[in-house]
Design a protein around this motif. Structure first.
Motif, PDB file in Angstrom:
ATOM      1  N   UNK A 113       0.838  -1.192   0.000  1.00  0.00           N
ATOM      2  CA  UNK A 113       0.000   0.000   0.000  1.00  0.00           C
ATOM      3  C   UNK A 113       0.877   1.246   0.000  1.00  0.00           C
ATOM      4  N   UNK A 114       0.540   2.206  -0.866  1.00  0.00           N
ATOM      5  CA  UNK A 114       1.271   3.464  -0.942  1.00  0.00           C
ATOM      6  C   UNK A 114       0.587   4.587  -0.185  1.00  0.00           C
ATOM      7  N   UNK A 115      -0.640   4.353   0.265  1.00  0.00           N
ATOM      8  CA  UNK A 115      -1.355   5.392   0.978  1.00  0.00           C
ATOM      9  C   UNK A 115      -2.717   5.658   0.360  1.00  0.00           C
ATOM     10  N   UNK A 116      -3.428   6.652   0.897  1.00  0.00           N
ATOM     11  CA  UNK A 116      -4.830   6.884   0.504  1.00  0.00           C
ATOM     12  C   UNK A 116      -4.991   7.693  -0.776  1.00  0.00           C
ATOM     13  N   UNK A 117      -4.276   7.301  -1.818  1.00  0.00           N
ATOM     14  CA  UNK A 117      -4.313   8.039  -3.087  1.00  0.00           C
ATOM     15  C   UNK A 117      -5.281   7.346  -4.046  1.00  0.00           C
ATOM     16  N   UNK A 118      -6.328   8.071  -4.421  1.00  0.00           N
ATOM     17  CA  UNK A 118      -7.371   7.483  -5.255  1.00  0.00           C
ATOM     18  C   UNK A 118      -7.008   7.459  -6.735  1.00  0.00           C
ATOM     19  N   UNK A 119      -5.930   8.156  -7.122  1.00  0.00           N
ATOM     20  CA  UNK A 119      -5.453   8.172  -8.502  1.00  0.00           C
ATOM     21  C   UNK A 119      -3.937   8.038  -8.467  1.00  0.00           C
ATOM     22  N   UNK A 130       3.335   9.016  -8.902  1.00  0.00           N
ATOM     23  CA  UNK A 130       2.585  10.201  -8.495  1.00  0.00           C
ATOM     24  C   UNK A 130       1.211   9.722  -8.046  1.00  0.00           C
ATOM     25  N   UNK A 131       0.828  10.144  -6.851  1.00  0.00           N
ATOM     26  CA  UNK A 131      -0.481   9.805  -6.320  1.00  0.00           C
ATOM     27  C   UNK A 131      -1.270  11.068  -6.053  1.00  0.00           C
ATOM     28  N   UNK A 132      -2.589  10.971  -6.082  1.00  0.00           N
ATOM     29  CA  UNK A 132      -3.423  12.150  -5.854  1.00  0.00           C
ATOM     30  C   UNK A 132      -4.671  11.780  -5.073  1.00  0.00           C
ATOM     31  N   UNK A 133      -4.992  12.627  -4.102  1.00  0.00           N
ATOM     32  CA  UNK A 133      -6.314  12.644  -3.508  1.00  0.00           C
ATOM     33  C   UNK A 133      -7.069  13.769  -4.207  1.00  0.00           C
ATOM     34  N   UNK A 134      -8.241  14.093  -3.737  1.00  0.00           N
ATOM     35  CA  UNK A 134      -8.999  15.142  -4.410  1.00  0.00           C
ATOM     36  C   UNK A 134      -8.265  16.479  -4.384  1.00  0.00           C
ATOM     37  N   UNK A 135      -7.516  16.746  -3.309  1.00  0.00           N
ATOM     38  CA  UNK A 135      -6.913  18.077  -3.150  1.00  0.00           C
ATOM     39  C   UNK A 135      -5.410  18.048  -2.865  1.00  0.00           C
ATOM     40  N   UNK A 136      -4.748  16.929  -3.129  1.00  0.00           N
ATOM     41  CA  UNK A 136      -3.314  16.869  -2.868  1.00  0.00           C
ATOM     42  C   UNK A 136      -2.626  15.955  -3.862  1.00  0.00           C
ATOM     43  N   UNK A 137      -1.484  16.434  -4.363  1.00  0.00           N
ATOM     44  CA  UNK A 137      -0.637  15.681  -5.281  1.00  0.00           C
ATOM     45  C   UNK A 137       0.622  15.278  -4.518  1.00  0.00           C
TER      46      UNK A 137
END
Length: 374
Positions: A113-119, A130-137
């Motif tokens: 697991x790399x963390x809570x990144x939905x993209x 590169x991972x992204x949540x709704x408001x963080x890259x």
């Protein structure tokens, strides 16, 4: 509760195989003997919903009901699917993301697991993610170490491109196309580029110190920009339903999927090289050897030279996602309704299916790339 969730819950309950087969034959016979009834079209959704609810209630209250639901779920997927992913059929590492976060799957089947990144997206050569949540890259090492983060509103479709030593990350925010350097500096909007539609952008593969990006502009036009100079290189005519882009591995061709065709452009000039008359293509992916995979709702088609070959038709449900193995011998897709991944041999007829994917990743994930081994 969705049909998929019902299947997931009920598959955990031990079922008598003989009872399952008897129940399935009973349902099949009843369906064959049904009397057609005329109904007004506007009532069909409600009727269909009531049937699903009734089936769920019956399944929850009887062993034969559980057998029926299990059989229905099985009919949507591949027979004799593995209950877990023991290993990948080719070397490399898979990147996936979704509601359960971003994950890396190694060739031996182990996951991280790399963390809570939905993209998520691989960097060139799979050195970073590169991972992204709704408001963080965020830029991450494959072991999950965070190198930098960037706060932005409503981030969509982060994609990492460039050379081994000089990279860029593209992403969208409410119609605006942004590019940031691979080290997290010089983030900014490409001012010379027309506004972007909600379609995943694509970096041109290149060994040159030049960063060329393709995206779909509003109005359904394929646009290609020089991200370093913020200049528009070329833009196509408008196409209805433009929805997906893919570069060939050598960067010489750019494919655009539209509502009723796939248009292939010369990557440098923008001239149309060929047109594939096929409707409903939702995703595209070029293989390492130049073959183009087309994902339709109920089939995966390969374009080999000028010929089209149907590679896979699922037994039920729709297919979702495309990922080529680094050696080009396998193509991975998903069957969300059956909770399965399906590995397709691209030069043969072997099909390897793996079930219980959602439980492994906290939800059925998107396929974000199959990178070479570390």
């Amino acid at each position: 509760m969705s049909e998929q969730r019902v299947v997931e819950l009920l598959e955990r309950t031990p079922v008598d195989r003989d009872a399952e087969e008897r129940a399935w034959e009973l349902v099949r016979a009843a369906f064959a003997e049904r009397e057609p009834v005329r109904r007004r079209p506007r009532l069909l959704p409600a009727i269909a919903l009531s049937v699903v609810v009734a089936a769920a209630v019956a399944a929850a209250s009887s062993s034969s009901g559980r057998a029926v639901v299990h059989a229905v779920g099985r009919s949507l997927g591949i027979a004799h699917a593995q209950p877990a992913l023991y290993r990948l059929p080719a070397a490399g590492r898979l990147l996936v993301s979704g509601a359960g976060g971003a994950w890396i799957v190694s060739s031996d089947g182990s996951t991280r697991s790399l963390g809570p990144y939905e993209q998520a997206s691989w960097s060139p050569h799979g050195r970073f993610v590169v991972g992204a949540t709704q408001n963080r890259l965020a830029a991450l090492a494959p072991d999950g170490t965070v190198h930098w983060t960037l706060a932005r509103a409503l981030i969509r479709f982060p994609r990492w491109g460039g050379t081994l030593v000089d990279t860029r990350i593209a992403y969208l925010t409410v119609g605006r196309l942004h590019v940031v350097a691979g080290d997290g500096t010089n983030d900014g909007r490409l001012e010379a580029a027309p506004d972007a539609a909600r379609v995943v952008p694509a970096w041109r593969p290149s060994k040159e110190d030049r960063h060329v990006l393709a995206y779909v502009a509003t109005g359904g036009r394929a646009a290609v920009v020089d991200a370093d100079r913020s200049t528009l290189l070329w833009i196509s005519p408008a196409y209805a339903g433009a929805r997906a882009l893919a570069w060939s591995a050598d960067g010489s061709r750019l494919a655009l999927a539209t509502r009723d065709r796939v248009v292939v452009f010369d990557g440098r000039s923008g001239r149309i090289a060929s047109t594939i008359r096929v409707a409903g293509v939702r995703a595209l992916a070029y293989g390492p050897d130049g073959r183009l995979a087309l994902l339709r709702p109920h089939a995966i088609v390969l374009r080999e030279g000028r010929a089209l070959r149907t590679l896979f038709v699922p037994p039920g449900g729709t297919v979702a996602g495309l990922a080529w193995s680094p050696d080009g011998r396998w193509l991975l897709t998903g069957l969300p309704a059956a909770d399965e991944w399906v590995f397709l041999q691209t030069h043969g007829k072997r099909i390897l299916a793996v079930s219980h994917i959602a439980a492994e990743f906290g939800g059925f994930p998107s396929l974000d790339g199959w990178a070479p081994g570390a």
